[in-house]
Motif scaffolding. Sequence first.
Motif: not given
Length: 251
Positions: A11-16, A102-104, A109-110, A140-142
């Motif tokens: 898990s990682a935080c994403a750049l939008l 997508s990729l799960v 889901r990404y 992902s939505d996160y």
Amino acid sequence: MPRKISAFLLSACALLAPIGVQAAGGKAHWGYSGHEGPEHWAELSPGNAACAGTSQSPIDIISAAAVAAGGSTPEVDWHGFAPSVVNNGHTIQVNTGGHGGSLVAGSRRYDLLQFHFHHLSEHTIDGKHAPLEVHFVHKSDYGDLFVIGVMIEEGDANPVLEAVFEHIPEAGHTHEATHEIDPADLLPGDHAAFRYRGSLTTPPCSEIVTWHVMEGAVTASKSQIEAFSSLYSDNFRPVQPANNRMVVISD
């Protein structure tokens, strides 16, 4: 049916914003040479401080040192789509417009947002560059990012590259294609891959990315490689210190 590839999720935080965006809204301009080159990215803007971090990408992947481990098997379910081909001044980027599939991984889901190219490859495997590397950027939505890297070696022509590179627009412009491409044609048949925790390979170099670098490669013709390299001959960041990060290999 979704195509399964072996990988593991961190898990990682994403750049939008998309990877490889040019200077805008007050962001410092950057490049691949001179005073705007990779060795100076951290100095160009306070927002680029992560470029001097300890978990930067790309890295040289030492295959013999990669750790074999079990884990979940993400499923790639990509779809054919009519691409938007963008020449953003740093690379050629193919935007999916939300139609690329997508990729799960696990329960998450990404969405495939875009893919883009580097010459030479940014990652190296056992010290060796490939002529090109393509990065498939998922989010992902996160906000987690999951990026798949695939090496492209010289050989037979690739239909996806043919469709993309024959209509490259001028810098700062977009070409809206009318014919669909299948991004799965840029995945090797062998899905063995290396996974490690790293960063964006362009400013702001945020250390937020789970990298999934395929061990195998696909091919492109000499003319296809030259079509890209004639525009961007050195748009790759040099490999960064691994700093004892674990690299895992999956079958």
